[in-house]
Design a protein around this motif. Sequence first.
Motif, PDB file in Angstrom:
ATOM      1  N   ASP A  52      -5.633  -0.356  -7.638  1.00  9.26           N
ATOM      2  CA  ASP A  52      -5.364  -0.981  -6.652  1.00  9.26           C
ATOM      3  C   ASP A  52      -4.679  -2.498  -6.790  1.00  9.26           C
ATOM      4  O   ASP A  52      -4.832  -3.241  -6.007  1.00  9.26           O
ATOM      5  N   SER A 109       0.780  -1.162   0.052  1.00  6.71           N
ATOM      6  CA  SER A 109      -0.100   0.095   0.016  1.00  6.71           C
ATOM      7  C   SER A 109       0.761   1.139   0.030  1.00  6.71           C
ATOM      8  O   SER A 109       0.602   2.196  -0.645  1.00  6.71           O
ATOM      9  N   LEU A 152      -5.637   5.323  -1.418  1.00 10.85           N
ATOM     10  CA  LEU A 152      -5.944   4.026  -1.293  1.00 10.85           C
ATOM     11  C   LEU A 152      -7.522   3.871  -1.699  1.00 10.85           C
ATOM     12  O   LEU A 152      -7.741   2.908  -2.794  1.00 10.85           O
TER      13      LEU A 152
END
Length: 182
Positions: free
Chosen positions: A173, A126, A164
């Motif tokens: 993602d 991430s 995110l």
Amino acid sequence: SDWSSDVCSSDLAKEYEGKLANSIPKLGENATQEERDKFYTSLGRPDKPEGYELDPEKKNAPEWNKYWEDTLFSEGIPKKTAQALQSKLNAQLTSMVEAHNAKILAENTKAAETLKTELGDKYDASVVLVSRLWKEMGKTEVEFDKAFATETSANRVTMMRFLLNVAAKTGEDSSLRGGGQR
């Protein structure tokens, strides 16, 4: 006239004359500026505002020093009193800033730990994704972590959550899902 009363009066006069010479007269309500200046000078006020020497190490902003020098001077505050007040004020402000910074550090640490717990083993990926999105979408040369290095709030974590979320909604993602096309 009795010679003893003359001697006593003379001794008494000399005693009081000595005491009066070192006394500071009370300032009258209708005193002139000249009388006020003389009075404040007798108390220990410097001749000019710059004479307070409040910041000998030059740590304070010049406008801060000038404001307090002018204010203390206009109020007739003696130099030693002004320096003592400045020292106490600086100590209090330093204490308040340190407490504030400790609180912010604790908030940042808690926010980062919460995010790490939420993301689990996807945290490192991430961070990479957020850094890439930051550079590509933000059109900036400043690296993500450097952009938030001096933050005084949990904005880094907030921005990570935002990026995110954007990545999830735009399909960016894929690296978090284990590969595949973007």
